[in-house]
Every structure is written in structure tokens, then in C-alpha cells.
Design a protein around this motif. Structure first.
Motif, PDB file in Angstrom:
ATOM      1  N   PRO A   1       8.961  -3.636  -6.678  1.00 13.56           N
ATOM      2  CA  PRO A   1       7.592  -3.634  -6.164  1.00 13.56           C
ATOM      3  C   PRO A   1       6.571  -3.834  -7.289  1.00 13.56           C
ATOM      4  O   PRO A   1       6.759  -3.330  -8.398  1.00 13.56           O
ATOM      5  N   PHE A   2       5.535  -4.574  -7.007  1.00 10.63           N
ATOM      6  CA  PHE A   2       4.480  -4.801  -7.992  1.00 10.63           C
ATOM      7  C   PHE A   2       3.193  -5.130  -7.244  1.00 10.63           C
ATOM      8  O   PHE A   2       3.207  -5.398  -6.039  1.00 10.63           O
ATOM      9  N   HIS A   3       2.081  -5.094  -7.973  1.00 11.89           N
ATOM     10  CA  HIS A   3       0.780  -5.395  -7.386  1.00 11.89           C
ATOM     11  C   HIS A   3       0.175  -6.617  -8.062  1.00 11.89           C
ATOM     12  O   HIS A   3       0.226  -6.745  -9.290  1.00 11.89           O
ATOM     13  N   ILE A   4      -0.404  -7.502  -7.268  1.00  9.06           N
ATOM     14  CA  ILE A   4      -1.191  -8.612  -7.785  1.00  9.06           C
ATOM     15  C   ILE A   4      -2.639  -8.364  -7.396  1.00  9.06           C
ATOM     16  O   ILE A   4      -2.952  -8.203  -6.213  1.00  9.06           O
ATOM     17  N   ASN A   5      -3.518  -8.287  -8.388  1.00 10.05           N
ATOM     18  CA  ASN A   5      -4.943  -8.061  -8.144  1.00 10.05           C
ATOM     19  C   ASN A   5      -5.726  -9.342  -8.420  1.00 10.05           C
ATOM     20  O   ASN A   5      -5.740  -9.820  -9.557  1.00 10.05           O
ATOM     21  N   LEU A   6      -6.359  -9.875  -7.405  1.00 15.75           N
ATOM     22  CA  LEU A   6      -7.138 -11.099  -7.555  1.00 15.75           C
ATOM     23  C   LEU A   6      -8.605 -10.750  -7.791  1.00 15.75           C
ATOM     24  O   LEU A   6      -9.156  -9.878  -7.102  1.00 15.75           O
ATOM     25  N   PRO A   7      -9.254 -11.393  -8.743  1.00 13.29           N
ATOM     26  CA  PRO A   7     -10.660 -11.061  -9.044  1.00 13.29           C
ATOM     27  C   PRO A   7     -11.588 -11.382  -7.888  1.00 13.29           C
ATOM     28  O   PRO A   7     -11.350 -12.320  -7.115  1.00 13.29           O
ATOM     29  N   MET A   8     -12.649 -10.595  -7.773  1.00 12.69           N
ATOM     30  CA  MET A   8     -13.689 -10.834  -6.775  1.00 12.69           C
ATOM     31  C   MET A   8     -14.914 -11.426  -7.468  1.00 12.69           C
ATOM     32  O   MET A   8     -15.166 -11.161  -8.640  1.00 12.69           O
ATOM     33  N   ARG A   9     -15.671 -12.212  -6.736  1.00 12.49           N
ATOM     34  CA  ARG A   9     -16.815 -12.942  -7.305  1.00 12.49           C
ATOM     35  C   ARG A   9     -18.121 -12.280  -6.870  1.00 12.49           C
ATOM     36  O   ARG A   9     -18.331 -12.025  -5.690  1.00 12.49           O
ATOM     37  N   PHE A  10     -18.998 -12.012  -7.839  1.00 14.27           N
ATOM     38  CA  PHE A  10     -20.277 -11.384  -7.525  1.00 14.27           C
ATOM     39  C   PHE A  10     -21.275 -12.428  -7.029  1.00 14.27           C
ATOM     40  O   PHE A  10     -21.468 -13.471  -7.647  1.00 14.27           O
TER      41      PHE A  10
ATOM     42  N   GLU B   1      -2.748 -17.398   0.436  1.00 11.23           N
ATOM     43  CA  GLU B   1      -1.750 -18.253  -0.212  1.00 11.23           C
ATOM     44  C   GLU B   1      -0.797 -17.443  -1.088  1.00 11.23           C
ATOM     45  O   GLU B   1       0.432 -17.614  -1.031  1.00 11.23           O
ATOM     46  N   GLU B   2      -1.346 -16.557  -1.920  1.00 12.16           N
ATOM     47  CA  GLU B   2      -0.514 -15.779  -2.841  1.00 12.16           C
ATOM     48  C   GLU B   2       0.397 -14.812  -2.099  1.00 12.16           C
ATOM     49  O   GLU B   2       1.523 -14.543  -2.527  1.00 12.16           O
ATOM     50  N   SER B   3      -0.078 -14.292  -0.977  1.00 10.88           N
ATOM     51  CA  SER B   3       0.739 -13.361  -0.192  1.00 10.88           C
ATOM     52  C   SER B   3       2.001 -14.051   0.318  1.00 10.88           C
ATOM     53  O   SER B   3       3.107 -13.498   0.243  1.00 10.88           O
ATOM     54  N   VAL B   4       1.836 -15.274   0.845  1.00  8.42           N
ATOM     55  CA  VAL B   4       3.004 -16.007   1.337  1.00  8.42           C
ATOM     56  C   VAL B   4       3.908 -16.411   0.178  1.00  8.42           C
ATOM     57  O   VAL B   4       5.143 -16.381   0.297  1.00  8.42           O
ATOM     58  N   ARG B   5       3.308 -16.778  -0.957  1.00 10.49           N
ATOM     59  CA  ARG B   5       4.111 -17.159  -2.121  1.00 10.49           C
ATOM     60  C   ARG B   5       5.032 -16.010  -2.553  1.00 10.49           C
ATOM     61  O   ARG B   5       6.225 -16.204  -2.824  1.00 10.49           O
ATOM     62  N   VAL B   6       4.475 -14.794  -2.606  1.00  8.07           N
ATOM     63  CA  VAL B   6       5.274 -13.627  -2.990  1.00  8.07           C
ATOM     64  C   VAL B   6       6.367 -13.374  -1.962  1.00  8.07           C
ATOM     65  O   VAL B   6       7.531 -13.111  -2.306  1.00  8.07           O
TER      66      VAL B   6
ATOM     67  N   ASN C   1       0.426   4.115   2.259  1.00  6.86           N
ATOM     68  CA  ASN C   1       0.503   5.484   1.749  1.00  6.86           C
ATOM     69  C   ASN C   1       1.893   5.797   1.198  1.00  6.86           C
ATOM     70  O   ASN C   1       2.875   5.831   1.944  1.00  6.86           O
ATOM     71  N   ASP C   2       1.982   6.020  -0.118  1.00  5.47           N
ATOM     72  CA  ASP C   2       3.200   6.524  -0.758  1.00  5.47           C
ATOM     73  C   ASP C   2       4.434   5.692  -0.446  1.00  5.47           C
ATOM     74  O   ASP C   2       5.550   6.230  -0.337  1.00  5.47           O
ATOM     75  N   ILE C   3       4.275   4.386  -0.286  1.00  2.00           N
ATOM     76  CA  ILE C   3       5.402   3.495  -0.029  1.00  2.00           C
ATOM     77  C   ILE C   3       5.357   2.375  -1.059  1.00  2.00           C
ATOM     78  O   ILE C   3       4.331   1.716  -1.225  1.00  2.00           O
ATOM     79  N   ASN C   4       6.464   2.179  -1.746  1.00  2.00           N
ATOM     80  CA  ASN C   4       6.521   1.149  -2.782  1.00  2.00           C
ATOM     81  C   ASN C   4       6.975  -0.178  -2.198  1.00  2.00           C
ATOM     82  O   ASN C   4       8.096  -0.294  -1.694  1.00  2.00           O
ATOM     83  N   LEU C   5       6.100  -1.161  -2.256  1.00  2.00           N
ATOM     84  CA  LEU C   5       6.428  -2.520  -1.865  1.00  2.00           C
ATOM     85  C   LEU C   5       5.410  -3.444  -2.523  1.00  2.00           C
ATOM     86  O   LEU C   5       4.341  -2.995  -2.959  1.00  2.00           O
ATOM     87  N   PRO C   6       5.691  -4.737  -2.632  1.00  2.00           N
ATOM     88  CA  PRO C   6       4.724  -5.645  -3.262  1.00  2.00           C
ATOM     89  C   PRO C   6       3.405  -5.678  -2.499  1.00  2.00           C
ATOM     90  O   PRO C   6       3.382  -5.677  -1.266  1.00  2.00           O
TER      91      PRO C   6
END
Length: 377
Positions: A361-370, A344-349, A183-188
Motif C-alpha cells: 500500500p502507498f499514497h500518491i498525492n497530486l498537487p492542487m492549484r491555487f 487517470e492516475e487512479s486507473v493506472r495504479v 479508516n485504519d485500512i491499508n490500501l493504495p
């Protein structure tokens, strides 16, 4: 020939379980299966298993939390130096993992991804278990005092938690949020793309059944719930059905976090109780997006109790693709997290933050598979 003599079945099973731990059949940092599963696996009674549990905990081979879940310690004196869980001089970094939640397939995949990256890059990770909100706050408060260089978290709400998180960030301590925004906190933040998944789910239901879609999900503020609802809003407005959004939205606050492993049925009980009141008020047949698979399961159970035929009256898509989705009747269509890659990506960042390669701070969005199944056909 040497003949092994055992004083009891408990000792024999204890030695077998220790050997299985040595052979990496169980993963450090991840809870062991439930007592019922372990008893069946080793063909013993629950009473015998209880004696084995107590003996192994006394020996330090296992630890037991307040929910009676068993864990393998992530730091063992006798581990060889090539173990990713042993803290020797060859380890480059040490990170803490403050991630709670339900011990489902998503959690196990996430921990597998974290462990895999750490092993490949010689990073020691220590999972910090917590049983309630206040233990999580305490863990944040003491994080910088431990022998770790950074922290992965699954953020909680609440003033105390957010205050401690802001304090850590103000001291430039590396922290990465996993699969949800604080909530309202900037971090990766490294997370699944919930917005795109819900947009695609809603659009599929709209086009396939040519009627407005109901949204049934969490109203928890500042979490992935907001991302999910935005995806629903975009799809409904794109289809020219914006006037139906208010009457077709049902958002309530119910959480599936911190449910003990032996009580996963609790995850769908709150949605079930809410759906019992909600389903009689909607127009059938109906198309529904459920904000996660536990919510969908609650709708399934409520529909059956109300005498609603699921196959003819309700078309539904969930989120998470948990193991039970394939065994529901009808089988539940759902969007799947790539939870291993998420770990994996979380530890990489976090590793890049520790080395000073990432600052803003930035966001990485990974696609989800239907995963299409009978519930939306």
C-alpha cells in the motif's frame, strides 16, 4: 424526397436524444443534466420530457436511479467494438468504479479522467451507482462475483462498509481508494494533496492580513478532513500562533456526499446553519479557511443574513474550486483539484495492481492549484 412524419413532439425529441447519445454528446457512466436543463436544451416542457424519459428507459437507452437521475448504460449491445465501454475480446481488463458523491465539477472531471485512461488502454469500466450507504455495502459484498478484475472506490465510514472492504483485501482483490483514506485500512490511495493546499492557504492568509486564521470545516474522522486540519495546524504553529489554534478552530460533522443532482443547494445548508451560530462569536475582521467551497458558500449566506459585510469583514479561502466559486460575490478564492489527472492516475495504479506490478500500500498525492480571487484580496 422522403418526408419524415412524427406522431408527436415526444417522438421527435426522443429520436433527437437517441442521436445525441450515439454522437457521444453524453458520457456513459455519468448522469445526464437535470430535467430543467434538458427541457431548456431541447425547448420542451417538463411534461414532454417526462414522457421522453419513460419511453427511453423502457427501450433501455437510459436508466433511472432512485434519485431520478438519468444515466446512459455503460454496456450496450449495439456499440461498436472500438468503444471503451463495450466489453469485447480486445478489452484487456474490466474494472468497477464504486464512487458516489455530489455530481459537481470534481465528480465530472474524475469520471472524465477514468474514461480517458480506459479508452486509451482498452480497459472496460463499469460505474456501480448506489443511492445510500447500504447499497454501497452490498456493492462491495458482491464485487468479486462480477466480471471485473479490480475496483476503484471512494471510501465510506461505518463498520459494515469497512468489514466488506477488509474482506475483499484479504482475498487479494485489487482495490484503489480515490481522494480519501479509509479508516485504519491499508490500501493504495490516489488523492489530492489536501495538507499542502490548506497549509499554503493558511500561510497566505496569515502573511497577507497579519492575524490568526480561523478554521471552519468537517470533523469527519479518517478522511481528507484530517489531512486538511493538519495543514492548518502546521501553518499556524510555523507562524508562532499555536496558542490561538483552539479558539480559532470550529470542526463539526457535516457531509455533502450523496446529494441528488437537483438538490445541490443542500450541500451548503448544514454549514450555513452552523455558521449562523458561529460567526457572531468570532472577532471581526476575520480570516477564515473553509474546508470546501460548499462550506464557504454556507459562510457567505450566514454572513449576509447576519448583516456582515463580506468584503470588509471576512477574508476567506475555500477548497475545490467548484463552478459557483467564480460567480460568488465576492468571488471565492479556492484550491482546485486536478480531477481529470486524479481519475487517470487512479486507473493506472489499479491496472498495475491487477498485473501484479504493485503490492505494498502507498499514497500518491497530486498537487492542487491555487485560484486567487476577490475573497482573499
Amino acid at each position: 424526397m422522403t418526408i419524415s412524419r412524427y406522431n408527436s413532439k415526444s417522438i421527435r425529441i426522443m429520436e433527437q436524444l437517441i442521436q445525441d447519445i450515439r454522437d457521444k454528446k453524453f458520457v456513459p457512466g455519468v448522469p445526464l443534466p437535470s430535467d430543467s436543463i434538458l427541457a431548456k436544451r431541447y425547448s420542451i416542457s417538463r411534461n414532454t420530457l417526462l414522457r421522453v424519459r419513460e419511453a427511453l428507459c423502457r427501450k433501455g437507452e437510459l436508466i433511472c436511479d432512485n434519485h431520478k437521475n438519468l444515466w446512459i448504460p455503460t454496456l450496450r449491445k449495439e456499440e461498436k467494438s472500438d468503444s471503451p465501454f463495450f466489453c469485447d475480446h480486445s478489452v484487456k481488463q474490466r474494472i468497477g468504479v464504486l464512487i458516489g458523491g455530489t455530481y459537481d465539477s470534481f465528480f465530472y472531471g474524475l469520471m472524465e479522467g477514468i474514461g480517458k485512461y480506459c479508452q486509451e488502454h482498452k480497459i472496460y469500466f463499469h460505474r456501480i451507482p448506489y443511492n445510500d450507504y447500504f447499497e454501497a455495502v452490498t456493492a462491495l459484498r458482491t464485487a468479486q462475483n462480477g466480471d471485473i478484475n479490480g475496483l476503484l472506490i471512494s471510501p465510506l465510514s461505518g463498520k459494515e462498509y469497512c468489514r466488506e472492504l477488509r474482506r475483499l483485501l484479504s482475498m487479494n482483490f485489487p482495490v484503489v481508494a480515490v481522494d480519501r483514506k479509509p479508516n485504519d485500512i491499508n490500501l493504495p490511495v490516489v488523492k489530492s494533496d489536501h495538507t499542502a493546499a490548506v497549509f499554503n492557504a493558511t500561510r497566505l492568509l496569515l502573511s497577507r492580513f497579519e492575524r490568526s486564521v480561523y478554521y471552519f470545516g468537517s470533523a469527519e474522522s479518517g478522511s481528507s478532513a484530517d489531512d486538511e486540519y493538519n495543514g492548518y495546524l502546521y501553518a499556524m504553529m510555523e507562524a508562532g500562533r499555536g496558542e490561538d489554534i483552539k479558539t480559532h478552530t470550529h470542526r463539526v460533522i457535516f457531509s455533502t456526499n450523496h446529494i441528488p443532482l437537483d438538490h445541490l443547494e443542500l450541500c451548503w445548508q448544514a454549514p450555513f446553519q452552523t455558521a449562523l451560530e458561529w460567526l457572531p462569536k468570532i472577532k471581526l475582521p476575520a480570516s477564515i479557511f473553509a474546508s470546501d467551497d460548499y462550506v464557504a458558500q454556507g459562510i457567505y449566506q450566514a454572513a449576509r443574513q447576519l448583516g456582515i459585510d463580506l468584503e470588509s469583514s471576512i477574508k476567506i479561502i475555500g477548497l475545490g474550486n467548484l463552478l459557483f466559486s467564480e460567480y460568488c460575490s465576492p468571488k471565492l478564492a479556492s484550491f482546485a483539484h486536478d480531477s481529470i489527472r486524479l481519475g487517470e492516475e487512479s486507473v493506472r495504479v489499479l491496472e498495475n495492481m491487477i498485473y501484479g506490478k504493485i503490492h505494498a500500500p502507498f499514497h500518491i498525492n497530486l498537487p492542487m492549484r491555487f485560484v486567487e480571487r476577490d475573497s482573499c484580496r
